[in-house]
Enzyme design. Sequence first.
Site, PDB file in Angstrom:
ATOM      1  N   HIS A 174      -6.075 -19.858  12.933  1.00  0.00           N
ATOM      2  CA  HIS A 174      -7.374 -20.354  12.476  1.00  0.00           C
ATOM      3  C   HIS A 174      -8.080 -19.334  11.590  1.00  0.00           C
ATOM      4  O   HIS A 174      -8.606 -19.681  10.521  1.00  0.00           O
ATOM      5  CB  HIS A 174      -8.276 -20.706  13.655  1.00  0.00           C
ATOM      6  CG  HIS A 174      -9.704 -20.864  13.233  1.00  0.00           C
ATOM      7  ND1 HIS A 174     -10.167 -21.986  12.578  1.00  0.00           N
ATOM      8  CD2 HIS A 174     -10.759 -19.997  13.316  1.00  0.00           C
ATOM      9  CE1 HIS A 174     -11.446 -21.818  12.288  1.00  0.00           C
ATOM     10  NE2 HIS A 174     -11.823 -20.628  12.728  1.00  0.00           N
ATOM     11  N   CYS A 220      -7.717 -26.429  14.826  1.00  0.00           N
ATOM     12  CA  CYS A 220      -8.982 -27.170  14.850  1.00  0.00           C
ATOM     13  C   CYS A 220      -8.777 -28.678  14.861  1.00  0.00           C
ATOM     14  O   CYS A 220      -9.619 -29.415  15.387  1.00  0.00           O
ATOM     15  CB  CYS A 220      -9.835 -26.756  13.652  1.00  0.00           C
ATOM     16  SG  CYS A 220     -10.453 -25.056  13.769  1.00  0.00           S
ATOM     17  N   CYS A 230      -7.208 -26.525   9.855  1.00  0.00           N
ATOM     18  CA  CYS A 230      -6.016 -25.880  10.409  1.00  0.00           C
ATOM     19  C   CYS A 230      -5.512 -26.667  11.620  1.00  0.00           C
ATOM     20  O   CYS A 230      -6.262 -27.444  12.224  1.00  0.00           O
ATOM     21  CB  CYS A 230      -6.310 -24.433  10.796  1.00  0.00           C
ATOM     22  SG  CYS A 230      -7.133 -24.210  12.391  1.00  0.00           S
ATOM     23  N   ASP A 267       0.860  -1.177   0.000  1.00  0.00           N
ATOM     24  CA  ASP A 267       0.000   0.000   0.000  1.00  0.00           C
ATOM     25  C   ASP A 267       0.897   1.228   0.000  1.00  0.00           C
ATOM     26  O   ASP A 267       2.043   1.182   0.448  1.00  0.00           O
ATOM     27  CB  ASP A 267      -0.903  -0.022   1.233  1.00  0.00           C
ATOM     28  CG  ASP A 267      -2.043   0.967   1.136  1.00  0.00           C
ATOM     29  OD1 ASP A 267      -2.133   1.656   0.108  1.00  0.00           O
ATOM     30  OD2 ASP A 267      -2.841   1.034   2.084  1.00  0.00           O
ATOM     31  N   GLY A 277       0.450   4.271   1.526  1.00  0.00           N
ATOM     32  CA  GLY A 277       0.495   5.115   2.718  1.00  0.00           C
ATOM     33  C   GLY A 277      -0.595   6.167   2.767  1.00  0.00           C
ATOM     34  O   GLY A 277      -0.696   6.922   3.729  1.00  0.00           O
ATOM     35  N   GLY A 278      -1.446   6.229   1.741  1.00  0.00           N
ATOM     36  CA  GLY A 278      -2.494   7.243   1.704  1.00  0.00           C
ATOM     37  C   GLY A 278      -3.450   7.164   2.877  1.00  0.00           C
ATOM     38  O   GLY A 278      -3.818   8.180   3.468  1.00  0.00           O
ATOM     39  N   CYS A 289     -12.909 -27.110   9.673  1.00  0.00           N
ATOM     40  CA  CYS A 289     -11.609 -26.485   9.386  1.00  0.00           C
ATOM     41  C   CYS A 289     -10.477 -27.502   9.527  1.00  0.00           C
ATOM     42  O   CYS A 289     -10.485 -28.346  10.430  1.00  0.00           O
ATOM     43  CB  CYS A 289     -11.368 -25.316  10.327  1.00  0.00           C
ATOM     44  SG  CYS A 289      -9.829 -24.431  10.014  1.00  0.00           S
ATOM     45  N   ASP A 338      -7.786  -7.226   1.199  1.00  0.00           N
ATOM     46  CA  ASP A 338      -6.882  -7.273   2.353  1.00  0.00           C
ATOM     47  C   ASP A 338      -7.610  -6.694   3.541  1.00  0.00           C
ATOM     48  O   ASP A 338      -8.516  -5.868   3.382  1.00  0.00           O
ATOM     49  CB  ASP A 338      -5.609  -6.447   2.090  1.00  0.00           C
ATOM     50  CG  ASP A 338      -5.855  -4.961   2.345  1.00  0.00           C
ATOM     51  OD1 ASP A 338      -5.523  -4.474   3.452  1.00  0.00           O
ATOM     52  OD2 ASP A 338      -6.405  -4.281   1.452  1.00  0.00           O
TER      53      ASP A 338
END
Length: 389
Positions: A336, A310, A307, A92, A94-95, A305, A267
Amino acid sequence: MAVRFELVTTDPTGARAGVLHTRRGSFATPMFMPVATHAAFRHLGTEEVWDTGSRILLANTYHLMLRPGAEVFRKFGGIHPFMRWDGAILTDSGGFQIFSLPEDRLITEKGAQFRSFYDNSRQMLSPESSIAMQQAINSEIMMVLDVCIDSRTDEAGTREAMERTHRWAVRSLAAKDKVATGQALFGIVQGGVHPRLRDESAEFLTRLPFDGFAIGGLAVGETKEERETMTARATASLPTDKPRYLMGVGTPTDLLEAVMRGVDMFDCIIPTKMAQQGYAYTFDGLVRITRMVYRLDDTPLDPACDCPVCTRYTRGYLQHLMRGKHHLGSRMLSVHNVRHYQKLMGKLREAILQGSYAQTYRELKAAIAPPKDLRGESAPAAATLKEVG
């Protein structure tokens, strides 16, 4: 082209499935980029984020300019070897951070002058210096410096900011072209909640040779309905052969809505920020794991899930960690939540490929929205969470 977008198919709803080709690999869209603002994730190592299925992340130019600075990135050969990340990176400009600063800042045609919150030194962030810093970072995708304002600003004030954003976009392109780095550059459509301005911004920017386009200036004060309307307005004016990126949004429900409106990239700090507060996203809704009801719960956080949290630990153990304010608890919930977002993106892409997004949208929205815990209490207002400092 520094990046190339391959549109695979478009669902009848307008949702798109594609592939973003970069110099560090090709990535399926729609995609979610975890946020590593300071070249670091909240609580997580790069290897843990990689194991969630994430392959492209976001870092912030404003913060990295102040610390550690361009000299460090030049020494290390860019951000990838510095933070040991093998995937792609979007920076990004920085705005938004400039917009979020206290009153001690001055925005002129040259750029934004402000004081560093590290040492109180005077700093200038201009379109040219933002590009130079992003080139030192050596991200795959750079963003133009834009003028971000409260989305509720009146039309005259919004036009002034939008037109300056356009002039800065032209300067950003010129700065990028001075050095051949192979990096992509995205333009940012502004215009607040004013339909005519959104149309004008998209028309102006799409005449310029950007590699992709972002939708900026949302999740900064507008209502959910306004955000969704402006997202649809912007995507309708953007070329089909370029990636579309909605900046800083949002919750799983926000992603459902935006994908249906033709957005490809997202994002947000929500997955890790909400983990810090004890919230876990599941395909049965938002779980507030600190509640006493989970003290004796020996079931997984989310049975759907895969992961490591989990598949190995129980809700009761996670409740114990978070009630005791153990950092391990936040770390586990972060793992997770990031994995949940990647699984969500996979489900949405599969639905688009099958032409069944409308059905998947209805099923998922009923399961995960509104974001409330089992007592019916609303979760913290997460849709507008962005990284400021």
